[in-house]
Design a protein around this motif. Structure first.
Motif, PDB file in Angstrom:
ATOM      1  N   TYR A   1     -10.005  -5.711  -0.864  1.00 45.62           N
ATOM      2  CA  TYR A   1      -8.893  -6.417  -1.507  1.00 45.62           C
ATOM      3  C   TYR A   1      -8.243  -7.386  -0.524  1.00 45.62           C
ATOM      4  O   TYR A   1      -7.935  -8.540  -0.869  1.00 45.62           O
ATOM      5  CB  TYR A   1      -7.873  -5.384  -1.995  1.00 45.62           C
TER       6      TYR A   1
ATOM      7  N   ILE B   1       0.845  -1.195   0.000  1.00 45.06           N
ATOM      8  CA  ILE B   1       0.000   0.000   0.000  1.00 45.06           C
ATOM      9  C   ILE B   1       0.878   1.241   0.000  1.00 45.06           C
ATOM     10  O   ILE B   1       1.810   1.343   0.804  1.00 45.06           O
ATOM     11  CB  ILE B   1      -0.933   0.012   1.225  1.00 45.06           C
TER      12      ILE B   1
ATOM     13  N   TYR C   1     -11.954  -0.037  -0.643  1.00 39.97           N
ATOM     14  CA  TYR C   1     -11.319  -0.830  -1.693  1.00 39.97           C
ATOM     15  C   TYR C   1     -10.166  -1.656  -1.119  1.00 39.97           C
ATOM     16  O   TYR C   1     -10.040  -2.850  -1.417  1.00 39.97           O
ATOM     17  CB  TYR C   1     -10.801   0.083  -2.806  1.00 39.97           C
ATOM     18  N   VAL C   2      -9.342  -1.012  -0.306  1.00 39.60           N
ATOM     19  CA  VAL C   2      -8.208  -1.722   0.302  1.00 39.60           C
ATOM     20  C   VAL C   2      -8.700  -2.852   1.194  1.00 39.60           C
ATOM     21  O   VAL C   2      -8.188  -3.980   1.136  1.00 39.60           O
ATOM     22  CB  VAL C   2      -7.321  -0.742   1.098  1.00 39.60           C
TER      23      VAL C   2
ATOM     24  N   SER D   1     -11.655   4.671  -0.973  1.00 31.00           N
ATOM     25  CA  SER D   1     -10.285   4.163  -1.005  1.00 31.00           C
ATOM     26  C   SER D   1     -10.052   3.169   0.127  1.00 31.00           C
ATOM     27  O   SER D   1      -9.448   2.107  -0.070  1.00 31.00           O
ATOM     28  CB  SER D   1      -9.288   5.325  -0.900  1.00 31.00           C
TER      29      SER D   1
ATOM     30  N   LEU E   1       2.972   2.819  -9.180  1.00 31.84           N
ATOM     31  CA  LEU E   1       2.037   1.851  -8.628  1.00 31.84           C
ATOM     32  C   LEU E   1       2.303   0.449  -9.176  1.00 31.84           C
ATOM     33  O   LEU E   1       2.176  -0.545  -8.467  1.00 31.84           O
ATOM     34  CB  LEU E   1       0.593   2.276  -8.927  1.00 31.84           C
TER      35      LEU E   1
ATOM     36  N   ILE F   1      -1.001  -0.341  -4.051  1.00 31.83           N
ATOM     37  CA  ILE F   1      -2.357   0.202  -4.076  1.00 31.83           C
ATOM     38  C   ILE F   1      -2.316   1.554  -3.369  1.00 31.83           C
ATOM     39  O   ILE F   1      -1.879   1.636  -2.217  1.00 31.83           O
ATOM     40  CB  ILE F   1      -3.342  -0.725  -3.346  1.00 31.83           C
TER      41      ILE F   1
END
Length: 275
Positions: free
Chosen positions: A243, A171, A239-240, A236, A188, A227
């Motif tokens: 994941y 991250i 999403y993390v 955000s 990224l 990410i």
């Protein structure tokens, strides 16, 4: 089956802030997670600490009684935790249910997750306790302002990935502090040729072969990507979290139960029963 994140990364990369934000987000959506502090040097928390290594051993006590410095004392504390896995730590784990979700906030001393065996043995112990666990490696977005710093971050991440042998998520933290988001896009998912070109511009010609080897190493593994995480945006954070949940298979049992539920079949059964 338990679920866990092992939050690692260099000092100052935002690990505790990440844990705090993750806790707040889960509270908002009615989801329960437990934060565990594995940093014997920590003093202040913005989240409730469910388990604290300082209840087992204190860095201040180690420095005072044994005469070690901060770095040596920290390693001593973590090795003491390793020696206490079968008693103190297992006793603490008894406070959690089988399907609880635990986030371990780790110290920022990179030796602990790059080449020492302390965290690796800790991870193996969790696996034996039937935990699905992944490593979450945080790198400060300010590292992308200098390609040499970025390469060092990639190497540390890759070393941790190989050392811990876990599902691994990188991250790029503190993305909200980057004024121009386009500046970080190429970092990224790093391209070996771009990295090599930038390294050669930044460093003396005599480092050309070393630069080529480093760029090829990143490219050969094809696993170092990041990410971006903007803690100001709920999307955000979500999403993390999603994941990571996918990596550790969190909630898959619930998904199976939902898929197994056929509303048409249920309605047919109810109708037959009423007749």
């Amino acid at each position: 089956m338990g679920y866990a994140q092992l939050v690692i990364g260099p000092a100052g990369s935002g690990k505790s802030t990440y844990c705090s934000t993750l806790y707040d987000r889960c509270q908002t959506v009615g989801r329960t997670i437990h934060i565990v502090n594995l940093d014997p040097t920590a003093e202040h928390f913005n989240y409730p600490v469910d388990m604290d290594i300082r209840e087992l051993i204190s860095l201040d006590d180690v420095m005072e009684e044994i005469g070690l410095g901060p770095n040596g004392g920290l390693i001593y504390c973590m090795e003491h935790l390793e020696d206490s896995l079968d008693d103190w730590f297992d006793e603490q784990l008894e406070n959690y249910l089988d399907d609880d979700y635990i986030v371990f906030d780790c110290p920022g001393q990179i030796e602990l997750f790059t080449h020492l065996l302390v965290l690796r043995n800790f991870v193996e112990h969790l696996k034996r306790k039937n935990f699905n666990i992944c490593a979450v490696y945080l790198l400060d977005s300010q590292f992308v302002s200098d390609v040499t710093k970025y390469i060092s971050g990639c190497m540390a991440s890759l070393s941790a990935m190989i050392q811990l042998e876990l599902p691994h998520i990188n991250i790029l933290s503190k993305i909200d502090l980057v004024s121009n988001k386009k500046d970080v896009e190429e970092y990224l998912d790093p391209n070996a040729q771009v990295l090599l070109s930038q390294l050669n511009r930044e460093m003396a010609p005599r480092f050309g072969k070393l630069n080529k080897c480093l760029a090829e190493l990143v490219d050969d593994y094809s696993m170092v990507n990041f990410i971006p995480l903007d803690l100001r945006k709920e999307s955000s954070i979500q999403y993390v979290l999603s994941y990571i949940d996918h990596c550790i298979q969190y909630g898959e049992d619930a998904d199976v139960r939902i898929r197994d539920f056929d509303p048409l079949k249920c309605m047919k059964t109810q109708k037959e029963s009423s007749n």
